[in-house]
Scaffold this active site. Structure first.
Site, mmCIF file in Angstrom:
data_model
loop_
_atom_site.group_PDB
_atom_site.id
_atom_site.type_symbol
_atom_site.label_atom_id
_atom_site.label_comp_id
_atom_site.label_asym_id
_atom_site.label_seq_id
_atom_site.Cartn_x
_atom_site.Cartn_y
_atom_site.Cartn_z
ATOM 1 N N HIS A 1 43.054 24.726 -31.774
ATOM 2 C CA HIS A 1 44.208 25.379 -30.596
ATOM 3 C C HIS A 1 46.125 25.902 -31.491
ATOM 4 O O HIS A 1 46.743 25.277 -30.221
ATOM 5 C CB HIS A 1 44.912 24.765 -28.987
ATOM 6 C CG HIS A 1 43.234 24.440 -28.747
ATOM 7 N ND1 HIS A 1 42.875 25.264 -28.155
ATOM 8 C CD2 HIS A 1 42.590 22.416 -28.821
ATOM 9 C CE1 HIS A 1 41.556 24.221 -26.910
ATOM 10 N NE2 HIS A 1 41.024 23.183 -27.773
ATOM 11 N N SER B 1 37.909 22.002 -30.736
ATOM 12 C CA SER B 1 38.743 21.333 -30.506
ATOM 13 C C SER B 1 38.363 19.749 -31.350
ATOM 14 O O SER B 1 38.792 19.587 -31.875
ATOM 15 C CB SER B 1 39.164 21.720 -28.993
ATOM 16 O OG SER B 1 39.625 20.816 -28.143
#
Lengths: 241, 241
Positions: free
Chosen positions: A158, A121
């Site tokens: 994501h 991330s």
């Protein structure tokens, strides 16, 4: 170089941090006889640094120490066997890397001494040339966009192409298309949840726990989905498999 | 001051830009005898500036000219009867306002000459003290965060508390909570689709086409939903209704 660039930390329904990527990560740790890692925890805003380190110890089976325990974080990076970079807020993470003078030490560790870098991330965002393809809010008053540049292409972690009913803000595809319109000579790699890019030596591989592809966005070109890395051959200096 | 700060341009299923806010906007235009407006179009990346202006002419029934037609955009703001600031990419919009020297001219027009300011999405973001609560991607290499500061509190437009199944990135609530943790003395007003804040003179009103409330986020405080502006009385210099 040894890079694991993960879209996210946990996939839906999974309790273990990095669980979906444990296989390839643990086999790398084993082959390199790595028993400890330092955690760069700065992206974590509303959680506890040590709790995050403990989660990683449980999951990876190595000793993990968060960087905030070292009086000299630069020295800690210089002596690290492995570098873990946690997700959270990308802006804060990148700012802290710059403010703590860690950009060059991490680049040297990874590029020159071949210390493995595992980032998910926000930790994946900062491994690219800049944080211009983050999804997070710029929570700080001052910001720096250039990042570590360990991987030469912008990644959007994501990545999701579903859309909430009634939401009239830009979709992710629209946001990435805007990026490409403003930066027409650049590519954006969109990594879905549960997927990762793995650089090992001069090889680049793609892995997805859900057998989903990644997407490549370029200005004025159709966006396609790929299951191996050959589509990236012209923009990365790695052997693409 | 006369500010219309809208979460978004169109609500789901609506074809007309600003359609959901036409009532209060047109009654203001009529009472002030306003027949033209300049459009600040810089947030629009993948659309056409003139097409956006034409949409607004159709919707509002006044003459709308995009700022890019003026040799001297500062003079255009100084002579404008009304300022419309389109949604799109907040980062690009704010950067262009700064680069074209428009921050102070717009502040003067709105604060000193009481020229109405109507901004939606990115145009709402730049009316607040900074763009730290935008949802957009920072597409440019250099960025400026301070914005117009016409309204004294950060607003998060396109606010949504629904969550896509399987998406493991931060929810909007988590992103705003991170902002509040980093900026514990600040409030964030979260405006859902189809809602707006209207400053008229010294009064502040809230309007939502779907009769939904707005939320106020503060660090370490429970988040509530409100249907009038009295919850904002301690942070804005307006009479709250």
């Amino acid at each position: 170089m040894e890079l694991f660039l993960l879209s996210n930390g946990k996939v839906s329904g999974e309790s273990e941090l990095l669980g979906y990527a444990k296989g390839p990560i643990q086999s790398m740790l084993l082959s390199k006889k790595i028993r400890s890692a330092v955690l760069v925890p700065y992206a974590v805003i509303r959680g506890n640094y040590d709790a995050r380190a403990a989660e990683l110890e449980n999951s990876l089976g190595i000793q993990v120490t968060s960087l905030h325990h070292f009086d000299d974080p630069v020295k800690a990076i210089e002596e690290a066997e492995c570098i873990l970079v946690s997700g959270g807020n990308t802006w804060l993470l990148n700012q802290m890397l710059h403010e703590n003078g860690l950009i060059v030490p991490i680049q040297r560790a990874v590029r020159e001494r071949e210390i493995p870098y595992i980032g998910w991330s926000a930790g994946c965002n900062v491994a690219t040339p800049s944080i211009r393809t983050t999804n997070d809010m710029p929570v700080r008053n001052s910001v720096v966009l250039p990042a570590l540049g360990l991987f030469p292409v912008q990644i959007n972690p994501h990545y999701i192409d579903a859309h909430l009913s009634g939401h009239m803000g830009e979709t992710r595809d629209e946001r990435i298309a805007e990026f490409c319109a403003v930066n027409p000579s650049e590519y954006v790699i969109a990594l879905r949840e549960g997927s990762l890019l793995h650089v090992s030596g001069d090889e680049l591989e793609y892995y997805s726990v859900k057998a989903q592809g990644y997407k490549v966005f370029r200005h004025n070109q159709e966006t396609h989905e790929y299951f191996d890395t050959q589509a990236l051959a012209e923009v990365v200096p790695f052997r693409c498999r």
